[in-house]
Scaffold this active site. Structure first.
Site, PDB file in Angstrom:
ATOM      1  N   ASP A  93       0.905  -1.153   0.137  1.00 33.02           N
ATOM      2  CA  ASP A  93      -0.082  -0.162   0.140  1.00 33.02           C
ATOM      3  C   ASP A  93       0.883   1.397   0.019  1.00 33.02           C
ATOM      4  O   ASP A  93       1.915   1.192   0.289  1.00 33.02           O
ATOM      5  CB  ASP A  93      -0.863  -0.006   1.129  1.00 33.02           C
ATOM      6  N   GLU A 124      -0.595  -1.598   5.387  1.00 31.64           N
ATOM      7  CA  GLU A 124       0.394  -1.529   6.556  1.00 31.64           C
ATOM      8  C   GLU A 124       0.524  -0.035   7.020  1.00 31.64           C
ATOM      9  O   GLU A 124       0.666  -0.106   8.193  1.00 31.64           O
ATOM     10  CB  GLU A 124       1.857  -1.908   5.926  1.00 31.64           C
ATOM     11  N   GLU A 125       0.106   0.933   6.253  1.00 31.86           N
ATOM     12  CA  GLU A 125       0.400   2.309   6.882  1.00 31.86           C
ATOM     13  C   GLU A 125      -0.933   2.651   7.672  1.00 31.86           C
ATOM     14  O   GLU A 125      -1.594   3.669   7.262  1.00 31.86           O
ATOM     15  CB  GLU A 125       0.565   3.201   5.507  1.00 31.86           C
ATOM     16  N   HIS A 130       8.459   8.495   4.082  1.00 30.29           N
ATOM     17  CA  HIS A 130       7.270   9.224   4.446  1.00 30.29           C
ATOM     18  C   HIS A 130       7.764  10.735   3.861  1.00 30.29           C
ATOM     19  O   HIS A 130       7.444  11.370   4.770  1.00 30.29           O
ATOM     20  CB  HIS A 130       6.967   9.046   5.787  1.00 30.29           C
TER      21      HIS A 130
END
Length: 405
Positions: free
Chosen positions: A88, A145-146, A368
């Site tokens: 993702d 996952e995020e 990020h």
């Protein structure tokens, strides 16, 4: 190290046309990022490619849009090893100017999951082509996952019951490490990532008559400062933790003369052991309630346990490090890499079965970050380490010596 040809560290299977294929796949995922538990395009492409590579079983729609495939070896053996990649993206606007920039407004692969998925697809291709192992390899392509606990969703959908695995392995790219270097440790790699909300209630009124109020802003300020004593005075100095208050919401910024009735504090706690995690949760609630009461207010704490600490099991971590050293040399494997306070939901899987999680260096912008991009030059190395870990570990589990050589 940056001047070294990374192809020298890879299995020849992943060079030439296969390397270019993995690059095309990775960049296509980057152009079309999808967020959360339901990334339909990404999952469909993964499933289609797995079928093209000739894997034995492809299962879709697990824990959202998770994909699981099974490859059976041609050698004797009954053992089963899992390999996992997250797939993702993040809700972030990309600011890069490369030729494969995200075409989805407000979404980008800012953590390299596009590269993780491509590398695991490469491993699947090699394993299905050569089948130089006994037993089976289970490849897990995990969404969410995020912040969506995608690993937990897949497990709740029967991941380990439907696809039994004795062990499971994963990797993550690292901008902090040079390309060609690999890092891990034999214990906690990532912290438990928890969140808390504290609602402080008092009695509002006119700010010119504070004696008639019970000011929740003052109480909240004392609580925020006091929570820092959890780490400095309650956690064992040989352990570690993080308690961060990240948001304070109180009143209306236009009402400078109004004391509000309530405040809300939102923060995160990061810990590396179950005992410290329990302590931090307990003390956040106790300190908040006691300080609020002393100032004529009340405080209610909601503590949410999200990702547990991501803890490698020593035997499996050492084995994966040995495999990695076979490609990059022992001098380029850091076996005592410092643990990090970020969360990682592969932790849910490592709570269930033994395994290991490593970092493969790639350099470049940090994750990020709107300028982040996965380094395609490490795709052959990443695919090599993942495929070889499964092959060699199955050799050992099936009784074939130490398995590494």
């Amino acid at each position: 190290m940056n001047s070294v040809n990374l192809d020298n560290f890879a299995d020849p299977f992943f060079l030439g046309e296969t390397k270019e294929e993995l690059r095309r796949i990775r960049q296509d995922f980057h152009i079309h990022p999808e967020i959360g538990l339901i990334p339909p395009r990404t999952s469909r492409i993964i499933a289609d490619l797995l079928r093209k590579y000739g894997v034995d079983e492809v299962h879709e729609g697990i824990g959202g849009d998770g994909v699981v495939d099974v490859i059976y070896g041609r050698l004797p053996g009954e053992a089963s090893v899992g390999l996992r990649a997250d797939i993702d993206a993040l809700p972030l606007k990309e600011l890069s100017d490369h030729d494969h920039v995200s075409q989805v407004e407000g979404a980008m692969h800012a953590c390299g999951h596009d590269g993780h998925a491509a590398a695991l697809l490469g491993a699947a291709k090699k394993l299905a082509c050569e089948r130089n192992f006994g037993g089976k390899v289970v490849l897990v392509f995990q969404p969410g996952e995020e912040g969506w606990s995608g690993a937990k969703h897949m497990m709740e959908d029967g991941l380990f019951e439907r696809f039994p695995m004795q062990e499971i392995y994963a990797f993550h790219n690292s901008s902090a490490i040079e390309p060609g270097r690999i890092a891990l440790n034999y214990g906690a790699m990532q912290a438990a990532a928890d969140a808390f909300t504290i609602v402080v209630k008092g009695k509002g009124g006119h700010a010119s008559r504070p004696n008639l109020n019970h000011d929740p802003v003052i109480a909240s300020a004392h609580i925020i400062l006091a929570l820092q004593t959890i780490v400095s005075r309650k956690v064992d100095p040989l352990e570690t933790a993080v308690v961060s208050c990240c948001s304070l919401q109180a009143g209306d910024p236009r009402a400078q003369s109004v004391c509000p009735d309530s405040c809300q504090i939102v923060g995160t706690a990061r810990t590396f052991s179950p005992d410290v995690r329990d302590l931090v949760e307990k003390r956040i609630g106790e300190i908040s309630a006691s300080i609020a009461a002393g100032l004529g207010c009340t405080a209610e704490t909601d503590y949410g346990r999200f990702y547990p600490p991501c803890i490698n099991t020593p035997e499996q971590a050492a084995f994966m490090a040995d495999v990695a050293a076979g490609f990059v040399g022992e001098e380029n494997v850091d076996r005592n890499y410092p643990r990090m306070a970020g969360g990682e939901d592969f932790a849910f899987m490592l709570e269930k079965v033994p395994g290991a999680y490593i970092r493969i260096g790639q350099g470049g912008a940090s994750a990020h970050n709107p300028y982040f991009d996965f380094n395609d030059e490490i795709l052959p190395l990443a695919a090599s380490v993942m495929a070889a870990t499964a092959e060699k570990r199955l050799r050992k589990l099936n009784g074939g010596g130490d398995g590494v050589n």
